[in-house]
Design a protein around this motif. Structure first.
Motif, PDB file in Angstrom:
ATOM      1  N   LEU A   1       0.780  -1.346  -0.014  1.00  0.00           N
ATOM      2  CA  LEU A   1       0.015  -0.090  -0.037  1.00  0.00           C
ATOM      3  C   LEU A   1       1.030   1.026  -0.082  1.00  0.00           C
ATOM      4  O   LEU A   1       0.613   2.186  -0.619  1.00  0.00           O
ATOM      5  CB  LEU A   1      -0.971  -0.212   1.246  1.00  0.00           C
ATOM      6  CG  LEU A   1      -2.201  -1.126   1.091  1.00  0.00           C
ATOM      7  CD1 LEU A   1      -2.709  -1.042   2.525  1.00  0.00           C
ATOM      8  CD2 LEU A   1      -2.875  -0.965  -0.150  1.00  0.00           C
ATOM      9  N   ALA A   2       1.856   1.020   0.594  1.00  0.00           N
ATOM     10  CA  ALA A   2       2.995   2.324   0.777  1.00  0.00           C
ATOM     11  C   ALA A   2       3.490   2.664  -0.660  1.00  0.00           C
ATOM     12  O   ALA A   2       3.520   3.661  -1.146  1.00  0.00           O
ATOM     13  CB  ALA A   2       3.902   2.272   1.851  1.00  0.00           C
ATOM     14  N   GLU A   3       3.864   1.737  -1.271  1.00  0.00           N
ATOM     15  CA  GLU A   3       4.547   1.739  -2.643  1.00  0.00           C
ATOM     16  C   GLU A   3       3.231   2.133  -3.550  1.00  0.00           C
ATOM     17  O   GLU A   3       3.667   3.033  -4.491  1.00  0.00           O
ATOM     18  CB  GLU A   3       4.994   0.453  -3.194  1.00  0.00           C
ATOM     19  CG  GLU A   3       5.490   0.323  -4.707  1.00  0.00           C
ATOM     20  CD  GLU A   3       6.461   1.369  -4.847  1.00  0.00           C
ATOM     21  OE1 GLU A   3       6.783   1.436  -6.152  1.00  0.00           O
ATOM     22  OE2 GLU A   3       7.342   1.688  -3.930  1.00  0.00           O
ATOM     23  N   LEU A   4       2.014   1.769  -3.462  1.00  0.00           N
ATOM     24  CA  LEU A   4       1.065   2.351  -4.386  1.00  0.00           C
ATOM     25  C   LEU A   4       0.832   3.793  -4.071  1.00  0.00           C
ATOM     26  O   LEU A   4       0.618   4.711  -4.767  1.00  0.00           O
ATOM     27  CB  LEU A   4      -0.335   1.634  -4.058  1.00  0.00           C
ATOM     28  CG  LEU A   4      -0.265   0.009  -4.739  1.00  0.00           C
ATOM     29  CD1 LEU A   4      -1.493  -0.559  -4.450  1.00  0.00           C
ATOM     30  CD2 LEU A   4      -0.011   0.307  -6.287  1.00  0.00           C
ATOM     31  N   GLU A   5       0.983   4.030  -2.785  1.00  0.00           N
ATOM     32  CA  GLU A   5       0.670   5.925  -2.440  1.00  0.00           C
ATOM     33  C   GLU A   5       1.725   6.586  -2.951  1.00  0.00           C
ATOM     34  O   GLU A   5       1.680   7.540  -3.497  1.00  0.00           O
ATOM     35  CB  GLU A   5       0.694   5.510  -0.831  1.00  0.00           C
ATOM     36  CG  GLU A   5       0.380   7.032  -0.397  1.00  0.00           C
ATOM     37  CD  GLU A   5       0.331   7.177   1.242  1.00  0.00           C
ATOM     38  OE1 GLU A   5       0.067   8.431   1.433  1.00  0.00           O
ATOM     39  OE2 GLU A   5       0.270   6.367   1.716  1.00  0.00           O
ATOM     40  N   ARG A   6       2.852   6.000  -2.934  1.00  0.00           N
ATOM     41  CA  ARG A   6       4.253   6.709  -3.346  1.00  0.00           C
ATOM     42  C   ARG A   6       3.987   6.843  -4.966  1.00  0.00           C
ATOM     43  O   ARG A   6       4.395   7.935  -5.410  1.00  0.00           O
ATOM     44  CB  ARG A   6       5.502   5.832  -3.316  1.00  0.00           C
ATOM     45  CG  ARG A   6       6.859   6.465  -3.913  1.00  0.00           C
ATOM     46  CD  ARG A   6       8.040   5.456  -3.841  1.00  0.00           C
ATOM     47  NE  ARG A   6       7.840   4.665  -4.839  1.00  0.00           N
ATOM     48  CZ  ARG A   6       8.025   4.906  -6.190  1.00  0.00           C
ATOM     49  NH1 ARG A   6       8.476   6.005  -6.786  1.00  0.00           N
ATOM     50  NH2 ARG A   6       7.962   3.694  -7.129  1.00  0.00           N
ATOM     51  N   ARG A   7       3.382   6.125  -5.584  1.00  0.00           N
ATOM     52  CA  ARG A   7       3.399   5.934  -6.961  1.00  0.00           C
ATOM     53  C   ARG A   7       1.884   6.852  -7.330  1.00  0.00           C
ATOM     54  O   ARG A   7       1.691   7.446  -8.665  1.00  0.00           O
ATOM     55  CB  ARG A   7       2.967   4.699  -7.844  1.00  0.00           C
ATOM     56  CG  ARG A   7       4.044   3.616  -7.747  1.00  0.00           C
ATOM     57  CD  ARG A   7       3.775   2.466  -8.414  1.00  0.00           C
ATOM     58  NE  ARG A   7       4.866   1.474  -8.360  1.00  0.00           N
ATOM     59  CZ  ARG A   7       4.861   0.215  -8.712  1.00  0.00           C
ATOM     60  NH1 ARG A   7       3.815  -0.120  -9.590  1.00  0.00           N
ATOM     61  NH2 ARG A   7       5.761  -0.425  -8.547  1.00  0.00           N
ATOM     62  N   PHE A   8       1.013   7.148  -6.433  1.00  0.00           N
ATOM     63  CA  PHE A   8      -0.257   7.846  -6.627  1.00  0.00           C
ATOM     64  C   PHE A   8       0.395   9.417  -7.254  1.00  0.00           C
ATOM     65  O   PHE A   8       1.145  10.012  -6.588  1.00  0.00           O
ATOM     66  CB  PHE A   8      -0.910   7.790  -5.576  1.00  0.00           C
ATOM     67  CG  PHE A   8      -2.276   8.204  -5.759  1.00  0.00           C
ATOM     68  CD1 PHE A   8      -2.803   9.591  -5.872  1.00  0.00           C
ATOM     69  CD2 PHE A   8      -3.250   7.505  -6.283  1.00  0.00           C
ATOM     70  CE1 PHE A   8      -4.153  10.033  -5.916  1.00  0.00           C
ATOM     71  CE2 PHE A   8      -4.617   7.895  -6.509  1.00  0.00           C
ATOM     72  CZ  PHE A   8      -4.765   9.182  -6.355  1.00  0.00           C
ATOM     73  N   GLY A   9      -0.359   9.855  -8.342  1.00  0.00           N
ATOM     74  CA  GLY A   9      -0.202  11.048  -8.931  1.00  0.00           C
ATOM     75  C   GLY A   9       1.127  10.936  -9.918  1.00  0.00           C
ATOM     76  O   GLY A   9       1.209  11.897 -10.573  1.00  0.00           O
ATOM     77  N   LEU A  10       1.885  10.148  -9.925  1.00  0.00           N
ATOM     78  CA  LEU A  10       2.811   9.763 -10.981  1.00  0.00           C
ATOM     79  C   LEU A  10       2.169   9.044 -12.337  1.00  0.00           C
ATOM     80  O   LEU A  10       1.566   8.101 -12.062  1.00  0.00           O
ATOM     81  CB  LEU A  10       3.957   9.043 -10.674  1.00  0.00           C
ATOM     82  CG  LEU A  10       4.946   9.387  -9.403  1.00  0.00           C
ATOM     83  CD1 LEU A  10       6.005   8.336  -9.091  1.00  0.00           C
ATOM     84  CD2 LEU A  10       5.752  10.665  -9.938  1.00  0.00           C
TER      85      LEU A  10
END
Length: 109
Positions: free
Chosen positions: A89-98
């Protein structure tokens, strides 16, 4: 993180210590990474086939069911390796907006 994911993560951790004869997940852990990866691959294939069928039938029930199996076995794999759902989930959050192209370009070659 979703309450369901939190609870599932705790169950998966407990199953690492449980008797392999008493739990499906414990038996997977006892058989090792290769067996767990075999299950992940099997579930990925079943998800793909269900999605192909869903495109024709317009019915998502089977693809949702198979996706749940794929996620579950992926979490078993992560737990076996010492990881957890929160990391995903943290990795998906990091990617959000990219954009996907930006994210791919940011990876190490």
């Amino acid at each position: 993180m979703s309450k369901v994911l939190e609870e599932l993560q705790q169950v998966l951790i407990k199953r690492q210590q449980a008797d392999a004869g008493e739990s499906y997940v414990s038996s997977l852990y006892a058989k090792g990474l290769n067996k767990i990866l075999e299950k992940v691959g099997e579930e990925a294939t079943e998800t793909i086939l269900a999605a192909k069928d869903a495109e024709i039938s317009q019915q998502l029930e089977d693809v949702v069911y198979e996706t749940a199996d794929l996620w579950f076995h992926s979490l078993v794999m992560l737990t076996h390796l010492g990881g957890n759902a929160q990391q995903v989930l943290a990795e998906l959050e990091r990617r959000f907006g990219l954009s996907g192209l930006e994210e791919k370009a940011s990876r190490n070659p």
